[in-house]
Enzyme design. Sequence first.
Site, short mmCIF file in Angstrom:
data_model
loop_
_atom_site.label_atom_id
_atom_site.label_comp_id
_atom_site.label_asym_id
_atom_site.label_seq_id
_atom_site.Cartn_x
_atom_site.Cartn_y
_atom_site.Cartn_z
N GLY A 12 56.02 -18.18 40.30
CA GLY A 12 55.53 -19.41 40.85
C GLY A 12 56.32 -20.19 41.61
CG ASN A 50 55.40 -18.75 47.71
OD1 ASN A 50 55.96 -19.42 48.64
ND2 ASN A 50 55.85 -17.54 46.93
CG LEU A 80 49.97 -9.81 41.64
CD1 LEU A 80 50.92 -9.22 40.58
CD2 LEU A 80 50.37 -9.47 42.90
CE LYS A 81 42.74 -9.20 37.16
NZ LYS A 81 43.23 -9.88 35.99
CD GLU A 111 57.24 -15.35 50.38
OE1 GLU A 111 56.26 -15.75 49.27
OE2 GLU A 111 57.56 -14.34 50.18
CG ASP A 116 47.32 -8.96 53.10
OD1 ASP A 116 47.13 -10.20 52.43
OD2 ASP A 116 47.76 -7.88 52.63
CG HIS A 159 51.15 -10.51 53.31
ND1 HIS A 159 50.83 -9.67 52.07
CD2 HIS A 159 51.81 -9.73 54.01
CE1 HIS A 159 51.31 -8.58 52.51
NE2 HIS A 159 51.84 -8.35 53.54
C1 GRF Z 1 55.52 -14.00 46.97
O1 GRF Z 1 56.39 -13.01 47.67
C2 GRF Z 1 54.41 -14.14 47.83
O2 GRF Z 1 54.31 -14.03 49.20
C3 GRF Z 1 53.68 -12.97 46.92
O3 GRF Z 1 53.97 -12.83 45.82
C4 GRF Z 1 55.26 -13.27 45.79
C5 GRF Z 1 54.92 -14.57 44.69
O4 GRF Z 1 56.29 -15.05 44.33
N1 GRF Z 1 52.29 -12.77 47.61
P1 GRF Z 1 56.20 -16.35 43.42
O5 GRF Z 1 55.23 -16.05 42.21
O6 GRF Z 1 55.65 -17.48 44.00
O7 GRF Z 1 57.61 -16.51 42.80
#
Ligand code: GRF
Length: 199
Positions: free
Chosen positions: A15, A17, A85-86, A175, A145, A104
């Site tokens: 998490g 992001n 991831l789902k 990101e 995507d 992404h």
């Molecule tokens: C990130 O690299 C995002 O782009 C990808 O999965 C990762 C997630 O990281 N889809 P986090 O859980 O936000 O640390």
Amino acid sequence: MLEKTKVAVLVSGGGTNLQAIIDAEKSGIIKDGEVVLVVSSSKNAYALTRAEQNNIKGVYAKSEAEILQALEESSAELIVLAGFLKILSKDFIRRYENRIINIHPALIPSFCGKGAYGLHVHEMALDYGVKVTGATVHFVNEIPDGGKIIAQKAVEVQDGDTPEILQKRVMEQAEWVLLPQAVQQISEEIRKGKENGND
Ligand code: GRF
């Protein structure tokens, strides 16, 4: 001014992001949206701890039905996939058309689609030998995507990069900057739409 756009963040892992979004809300970069819900597809995701630390409702959901229920209970208007991831079903995506965005960790259309997630994406970029990679925020449609691109940011690949080193640089330089900006942009659009009676 009508109330802020209610944002739900869907996660599966650490998490970082999500944290970038929370921090951006606190610092005022996100001013038209507020995170009201974090949904995790994994019970032990550290992202759920981050939600708790920030007094945001956190839910572990085992099925799409449970995700939908949590979203409806929170009246979420914008769904942010941040390391989720789902793969979501067509019905789900249709239900929230133009209201789901994803980050992404590559420059779409490179190194994306089915199977391109997490460290794999950076392995693919290094194997190919590109000199520039980056991150993309896009709307989610039925094609993995494949939805309309909202924003992209490039990041240099350096000699000696490992997938882990590259992943870290892409997160720090792209990101964590791009996703909060996109959340603000779409939250503002949704909020303005409500004011104009389009919603
Ligand atoms: C990130 O690299 C995002 O782009 C990808 O999965 C990762 C997630 O990281 N889809 P986090 O859980 O936000 O640390």
